[in-house]
Structures are given as structure tokens and as C-alpha cells.
Design a protein around this motif. Structure first.
Motif, PDB file in Angstrom:
ATOM      1  N   ARG A 146     -29.582  -7.787  87.718  1.00 55.25           N
ATOM      2  CA  ARG A 146     -29.785  -9.228  87.572  1.00 55.25           C
ATOM      3  C   ARG A 146     -31.198  -9.636  88.003  1.00 55.25           C
ATOM      4  O   ARG A 146     -31.893 -10.358  87.292  1.00 55.25           O
ATOM      5  N   VAL A 147     -31.630  -9.140  89.170  1.00 55.25           N
ATOM      6  CA  VAL A 147     -32.923  -9.543  89.702  1.00 55.25           C
ATOM      7  C   VAL A 147     -34.073  -8.894  88.912  1.00 55.25           C
ATOM      8  O   VAL A 147     -35.086  -9.534  88.634  1.00 55.25           O
ATOM      9  N   ALA A 148     -33.903  -7.629  88.537  1.00 60.19           N
ATOM     10  CA  ALA A 148     -34.982  -6.923  87.829  1.00 60.19           C
ATOM     11  C   ALA A 148     -35.216  -7.514  86.435  1.00 60.19           C
ATOM     12  O   ALA A 148     -36.327  -7.425  85.906  1.00 60.19           O
ATOM     13  N   GLU A 149     -34.211  -8.124  85.883  1.00 61.81           N
ATOM     14  CA  GLU A 149     -34.316  -8.665  84.514  1.00 61.81           C
ATOM     15  C   GLU A 149     -35.468  -9.663  84.373  1.00 61.81           C
ATOM     16  O   GLU A 149     -36.171  -9.676  83.352  1.00 61.81           O
ATOM     17  N   GLY A 150     -35.720 -10.474  85.401  1.00 65.12           N
ATOM     18  CA  GLY A 150     -36.797 -11.470  85.326  1.00 65.12           C
ATOM     19  C   GLY A 150     -38.036 -11.076  86.108  1.00 65.12           C
ATOM     20  O   GLY A 150     -38.915 -11.926  86.333  1.00 65.12           O
ATOM     21  N   ALA A 151     -38.147  -9.812  86.505  1.00 60.49           N
ATOM     22  CA  ALA A 151     -39.263  -9.381  87.359  1.00 60.49           C
ATOM     23  C   ALA A 151     -40.489  -9.006  86.531  1.00 60.49           C
ATOM     24  O   ALA A 151     -40.375  -8.605  85.367  1.00 60.49           O
ATOM     25  N   ALA A 152     -41.673  -9.158  87.152  1.00 61.57           N
ATOM     26  CA  ALA A 152     -42.899  -8.663  86.519  1.00 61.57           C
ATOM     27  C   ALA A 152     -42.994  -7.159  86.734  1.00 61.57           C
ATOM     28  O   ALA A 152     -43.460  -6.422  85.855  1.00 61.57           O
ATOM     29  N   ALA A 153     -42.579  -6.706  87.902  1.00 64.24           N
ATOM     30  CA  ALA A 153     -42.592  -5.279  88.219  1.00 64.24           C
ATOM     31  C   ALA A 153     -41.652  -5.020  89.392  1.00 64.24           C
ATOM     32  O   ALA A 153     -41.281  -5.957  90.106  1.00 64.24           O
ATOM     33  N   VAL A 154     -41.273  -3.778  89.543  1.00 62.36           N
ATOM     34  CA  VAL A 154     -40.389  -3.399  90.644  1.00 62.36           C
ATOM     35  C   VAL A 154     -41.085  -2.322  91.478  1.00 62.36           C
ATOM     36  O   VAL A 154     -41.632  -1.362  90.918  1.00 62.36           O
ATOM     37  N   ILE A 155     -41.105  -2.520  92.775  1.00 63.39           N
ATOM     38  CA  ILE A 155     -41.682  -1.514  93.669  1.00 63.39           C
ATOM     39  C   ILE A 155     -40.541  -0.907  94.489  1.00 63.39           C
ATOM     40  O   ILE A 155     -39.856  -1.615  95.224  1.00 63.39           O
ATOM     41  N   ALA A 156     -40.328   0.380  94.317  1.00 63.13           N
ATOM     42  CA  ALA A 156     -39.276   1.083  95.064  1.00 63.13           C
ATOM     43  C   ALA A 156     -39.892   1.642  96.338  1.00 63.13           C
ATOM     44  O   ALA A 156     -40.713   2.561  96.298  1.00 63.13           O
ATOM     45  N   VAL A 157     -39.548   1.049  97.454  1.00 61.39           N
ATOM     46  CA  VAL A 157     -40.148   1.404  98.740  1.00 61.39           C
ATOM     47  C   VAL A 157     -39.235   2.378  99.490  1.00 61.39           C
ATOM     48  O   VAL A 157     -38.049   2.107  99.674  1.00 61.39           O
ATOM     49  N   GLY A 158     -39.790   3.501  99.898  1.00 60.74           N
ATOM     50  CA  GLY A 158     -39.000   4.502 100.614  1.00 60.74           C
ATOM     51  C   GLY A 158     -38.372   5.487  99.653  1.00 60.74           C
ATOM     52  O   GLY A 158     -38.167   5.186  98.463  1.00 60.74           O
ATOM     53  N   THR A 159     -38.069   6.681 100.154  1.00 58.21           N
ATOM     54  CA  THR A 159     -37.550   7.742  99.287  1.00 58.21           C
ATOM     55  C   THR A 159     -36.158   7.413  98.744  1.00 58.21           C
ATOM     56  O   THR A 159     -35.811   7.841  97.641  1.00 58.21           O
ATOM     57  N   CYS A 160     -35.360   6.652  99.488  1.00 56.24           N
ATOM     58  CA  CYS A 160     -34.022   6.295  98.996  1.00 56.24           C
ATOM     59  C   CYS A 160     -34.125   5.459  97.725  1.00 56.24           C
ATOM     60  O   CYS A 160     -33.429   5.710  96.741  1.00 56.24           O
ATOM     61  N   ALA A 161     -34.991   4.425  97.749  1.00 55.69           N
ATOM     62  CA  ALA A 161     -35.138   3.570  96.571  1.00 55.69           C
ATOM     63  C   ALA A 161     -35.840   4.319  95.449  1.00 55.69           C
ATOM     64  O   ALA A 161     -35.525   4.140  94.271  1.00 55.69           O
ATOM     65  N   ALA A 162     -36.794   5.174  95.816  1.00 52.93           N
ATOM     66  CA  ALA A 162     -37.574   5.870  94.796  1.00 52.93           C
ATOM     67  C   ALA A 162     -36.747   6.949  94.093  1.00 52.93           C
ATOM     68  O   ALA A 162     -36.708   7.020  92.868  1.00 52.93           O
TER      69      ALA A 162
END
Lengths: 216, 351
Positions: free
Chosen positions: B145-161
Motif C-alpha cells: 500500500r505504502v510503496a504504491e505511491g512512493a518515489a523510491a524505497v530504501i531498504a535499511v539493514g540486512t533484514c529489509a534488504a
């Protein structure tokens, strides 16, 4: 699973398994064969020939020396070079120590690198020699070339990994380990088995000649 | 996006122009940008209006937030949170409950298509995402839902990445990293357990200055920070080249600061800025503190074997398996010889 994890884990495990099965299969399969009976009267006891045979083939037989000396010297160069690179490079000693619990002092990296270069040149020279001579080219088969390939590849990939040339280090290290796995898999089924068979072959030949009272 | 510019915001915080330029110079040089980039960055950042940032925390330990907010205060790195309008963050929000969820809805509606999403923590897909929910919504649904309207996504930390620790075998929650789910937006990975604060601010500064994300490597990480291995940048590297190694964590070699390769250091296969940017305002990093690199900024680092086995060793060659292989080989060889002898007997009666 990435390539390096695959190489360090399942690939090496499978390669060692095939190496052990194949090597013992071929060793016992050949050594337990029934020997051909020799009904002739022995000129002298044959057993000494088993030891003489080991020594006699360390250096060219004099009448042929001029024709085969280059091959002998190149052969020594790359065999001794491989021993140095395989058994006196620190990461290799750590590999062996991890498997068998034994270790020994390593040679400096620069020395091993230099020996690796000489080894590679000797192996390339022997391949060129094989291809240039019409007789050796005619009698060479897939086994000869593939055995050369699986011997040279770990050397080249290892030297590239040390120098970090051509790809990222983890990729080069993975390719090096995979090439070692390929060597281990091919080892029992090709000419690399001479590493085990040469002692038995020289002993057998030496005993036959000794029994006949001829030169080994 | 708020009306106040970053320059105005910094002045309000008493940050001098000199300090700001210093920050931009350091950031630009850390990212190996061209010489003129520092001034360009300073000018662009000072004029920039604070972009809205939505921070989503999923399956995580809050170590990433700790790392990024507890950099040596009051540093400019910590004030990066004043460069941006952090509209939603579980840990840092003063509001709670439905109020903070309303802030999220407002941020999405007001800045649709322009806001940045920062994610820490992996996303569990098992049991329809039920292993981790916020306000009754599964992480996977929140992210989509949130990523749908985002300009970009930054995955911080190895868990998110890359899924990180929650994804370690046997991965009971079915955890995955952001890039497994977000395919239609630019995603930057800033891995590390935790990631280095300066890397995070560098990525944000690049985005704010140039309106684009920095150049990435094969694992989606900014090349400027992840372009070289820890090993190649390590101050102990000369000891590796000289063949001087610590054999134990308490031996003379360890005390002399020799290379930790034999103790399982993963520096040669790990790409991060630890050895150059370091931690705690450039004070130290794990190898300098006497422990080998564990490769925490690499995908699946937890499942790559022991932290304490040298890289050149094999994993999982079981002694039992090798004995079994030898036994099989002996049986095959003996069997082959026996068959051969039997055939000889059949043909010539054993003579």
C-alpha cells in the motif's frame, strides 16, 4: 544459495564422495585382479625389481635421454610446482587442517605465486609440445586433454582469485573451488589415477624385468 | 512536503554554513562524486524542501533505528532527520494508535508519488503475513500500500534488504526482503547489521541533490559505499600479505593486531564501508576491535557457514559420509575384482 556457498558446501561434498568411491573402486578393482602366471624359471628373485623400478624411471634411460629430457624436466617442474602450490599455500593448509586436523608452516604468498606461474608455464609448454609433435598428437585422446584441463583450471582460477582479476573475489573463489571439485570428480576415472597407480605400475614392471634378469 | 527549506531548518538548529559545507564535502567524497559535487550538493540541499519520509518497521530488532539515530549526537548525521519530514515511524513517533495511523494516511495522500519509503526489517509471507502486523494490517499489505505511491524505497539493514536474520534457515515466518515484493519502484539496499549511519545519509543526500538514486551494485547497494571489499580496505591487510595471522583470539598475533583470516574473517567476500567510514564517528569497526568480519552486509550471511571457519575451508564435509563413500568404493572394487576372477575361472578353470 549463492555460488560460493554451493561450492564450499554441496559441490565439494559431492566431489569428495565421488573421489573416494571412484578411487577405491579402481584401486582395489585393479590391485585385486589375478596376476598372469609366469611359468619360466626366474633368473633372480623378482622382489628387488619392485624397488629398482621406482628409481629407474625417475630419470630418462640414457639412450633416449636427448629425446625425452625436455618432457622429463617440464614434468618435474609442474609436478613439484603443484606440490608447492597445493600443500604450502596458507589457505590450502587451512583447508587440509580443517579436514584432517594436521598442519605445517606455509611458504610466503609471493613464493607460492611465483611457483604457480612457473607451474602454469610448464603445463602450457607440455600441451604445446603434445600438439606440435605429430606422433603424440595422434595418440592423444579426450582423457589426455581433459586431464590437462582439470589440472590447469584450479591453478588458473586460484591465481586469478589471489590477484582478484576478472571478477569479484567471491566469484573467483567459488570458481576455484568448483574447478577443484571437477578435478576430484574426474580424478578416479582418468589419467590422474597415475598418482596412485604409478607406484604399482613401476613395481610390477620392475619385478618382471628383474625376474628375467634384464634392465628395468 | 513542508514549506521550510533545509537551509532554513539548519539555520534554525544553529548549524553554521561552514559545518554544512563540511558535511556536504565529506558526503560527496565518501560517495566518490566529482570535485564540484560538494558545492552542488550544498546548494541543492539548502534549497530543498523537506521531503516526506514514511518509515516502516517490520520484522526487526530496532538496531537499524538505533544505529541511525544514535550516531554521535548532535552530529549532522543525526540531523538528517531534520532534513526530511519523518511523517511516520513506529519507534520515534510521539503519537500512537489510530493517531499515528492517521498520520500515515495523510502523508500518503498529501505526497502521493513523491514521498520516500524507508523500510527496516524483513517481511513475513507465511501464514498470510500474520507473523507480523501493525494496527491489524500485515507487513506485506502495508508495504504494498505504502510503496504504491512512493518515489523510491530504501531498504535499511540486512533484514529489509535481503531478509536477514529472520530469513535464516529454516525461515519459519517465510521472511523476504523488500526487493522481493517491490518490483515497480526504485529500491536501494543499505544492508548491514546494523547499517552505517553515513551510508544512509549519503543515499538521502544523493537523492535530494540529484533527484535520483546513486549507482548500485549487483545486490542493489550504492556502489560508492559497497564497491570494495572490507579485506581490500582493511588496515590489517598488509599483515595478510606478509603472512602474519592471529591463530587464536588471545594469542600474541591477535594482540599485535595481525590479520584475522585464519579466525574466519569474512572481509574478503564482504562489501561495505566499515573499514573506511567506520563507526562511532570514525573511531573503530569490528576488525579494529579484534573480531573478524561476519559478512553482515551480504545476502544470506547467516546461512553461509561458521563465522569462525576460514573462507578457504569446506563446509559440511561429514566424516561419516566420507567413511561411507570409502566403504562403498572398497566394496565396488572388491566386487569388480571378484567378478573378474570368477570369469577367469569360468573360462580357463583358474589357471
Amino acid at each position: 544459495m549463492d555460488l560460493l556457498t554451493f561450492a564450499r558446501g554441496p559441490a565439494l561434498q559431492a566431489a569428495f564422495t565421488i573421489f573416494l568411491i571412484g578411487t577405491f573402486w579402481r584401486l582395489l578393482g585393479v590391485l585385486l585382479l589375478r596376476r598372469k602366471l609366469d611359468h619360466s624359471e626366474p633368473r633372480q628373485p623378482a622382489l628387488a625389481g619392485a624397488f629398482k623400478g621406482q628409481i629407474a624411471h625417475l630419470w630418462p634411460y640414457q639412450p633416449f635421454a636427448s629425446r625425452v629430457m625436455a618432457s622429463y624436466l617440464l614434468g618435474y617442474a609442474f609436478h613439484i610446482g603443484l606440490v608447492v602450490v597445493i600443500f604450502f599455500y596458507l589457505p590450502h593448509i587451512l583447508f587440509i587442517q580443517d579436514l584432517f586436523g594436521v598442519s605445517w608452516p606455509a611458504l610466503p604468498h609471493a613464493v607460492v605465486n611465483a611457483v604457480g606461474g612457473i607451474t602454469l608455464m610448464a603445463l602450457v609448454a607440455l600441451l604445446v609440445k603434445r600438439l606440435m609433435n605429430p606422433v603424440t598428437r595422434l595418440i592423444s585422446n579426450f582423457d589426455d586433454y581433459f586431464t590437462w584441463f582439470v589440472t590447469v583450471t584450479p591453478l588458473v582460477t586460484g591465481m586469478l582469485a589471489v590477484a582478484q582479476v576478472g571478477a569479484r573475489y567471491e566469484t573467483l573463489l567459488a570458481l576455484h573451488l568448483l574447478s577443484v571439485a571437477l578435478l576430484l570428480i574426474w580424478f578416479p576415472f582418468g589419467k590422474l589415477m597415475h598418482a596412485f597407480f604409478f607406484v604399482a605400475a613401476r613395481a610390477t614392471t620392475g619385478m618382471i624385468f628383474e625376474r628375467r634378469g634384464t634392465h628395468s | 512536503m513542508t514549506e521550510e527549506t533545509l537551509g532554513e531548518c539548519l539555520s534554525r538548529h544553529g548549524i553554521s554554513r561552514r559545518s554544512f559545507l563540511k558535511f556536504c564535502t565529506v558526503t560527496a567524497s565518501l560517495m566518490a562524486l566529482p570535485p564540484g559535487a560538494a558545492a552542488q550538493m550544498a546548494e541543492a540541499l539548502a534549497r530543498q524542501r523537506r521531503p516526506s519520509v514514511i518509515w516502516l518497521s517490520f520484522q526487526e530488532c530496532t538496531g537499524c533505528t538505533e544505529s541511525l539515530t544514535r550516531s554521535y549526537a548532535p552530529s549532522l548525521e543525526s540531523l538528517i532527520f531534520d532534513f526530511i519530514s519523518l511523517d511516520y515511524h513506529h519507534t520515534l513517533s510521539a503519537a500512537a494508535g489510530h493517531q499515528v495511523e492517521a498520520a500515515l494516511d495523510k502523508a500518503i495522500a498529501d505526497n502521493h508519488g513523491n514521498y520516500l519509503v524507508i523500510v527496516d526489517g524483513s517481511i513475513p509471507l507465511g501464514a498470510k503475513g500474520a507473523y507480523s502486523t501493525v494496527a491489524g494490517v500485515s507487513n506485506v499489505e502495508s508495504l504494498k500500500r505504502v510503496a504504491e505511491g512512493a518515489a523510491a524505497v530504501i531498504a535499511v539493514g540486512t533484514c529489509a534488504a535481503y531478509g536477514g536474520l529472520p530469513m535464516a534457515q529454516p525461515n519459519p515466518t517465510g521472511a523476504v526482503g523488500v526487493s522481493e515484493l517491490v518490483k515497480d519502484k526504485p529500491v536501494v539496499n543499505v544492508p548491514g547489521c546494523p547499517p552505517i549511519p553515513e551510508v544512509m545519509t549519503g543515499v538521502l543526500a544523493h537523492f535530494l541533490t540529484f533527484g535520483s538514486l546513486p549507482e548500485l551494485d549487483v545486490h542493489g547497494r550504492p556502489l560508492a559505499f559497497f564497491g570494495d571489499s572490507i579485506h581490500n580496505r582493511c588496515y590489517r591487510r598488509p599483515f595478510y600479505d606478509q603472512g602474519k595471522f592471529a591463530k587464536r583470539f588471545d594469542d600474541a598475533g591477535a594482540r599485535a593486531g595481525w590479520c584475522l583470516y585464519e579466525l574466519g574473517c569474512k572481509g574478503p567476500t564482504t562489501y561495505n564501508a566499515c573499514a573506511t567510514v567506520k563507526w562511532n564517528q570514525g573511531l573503530t569497526f569490528p576488525i579494529q576491535s579484534g573480531h573478524g568480519c561476519i559478512g553482515c552486509s551480504e545476502p544470506n550471511f547467516w546461512d553461509k557457514g561458521s563465522f569462525y571457519k576460514p573462507l578457504s575451508t569446506a563446509e559440511s564435509i561429514a566424516g561419516g559420509g566420507m567413511i561411507a563413500a570409502t566403504t562403498v568404493g572398497v566394496a565396488l572394487g572388491a566386487g569388480a575384482a571378484w567378478i573378474s576372477r570368477k570369469r577367469q575361472d569360468d573360462i580357463v578353470g583358474g589357471k
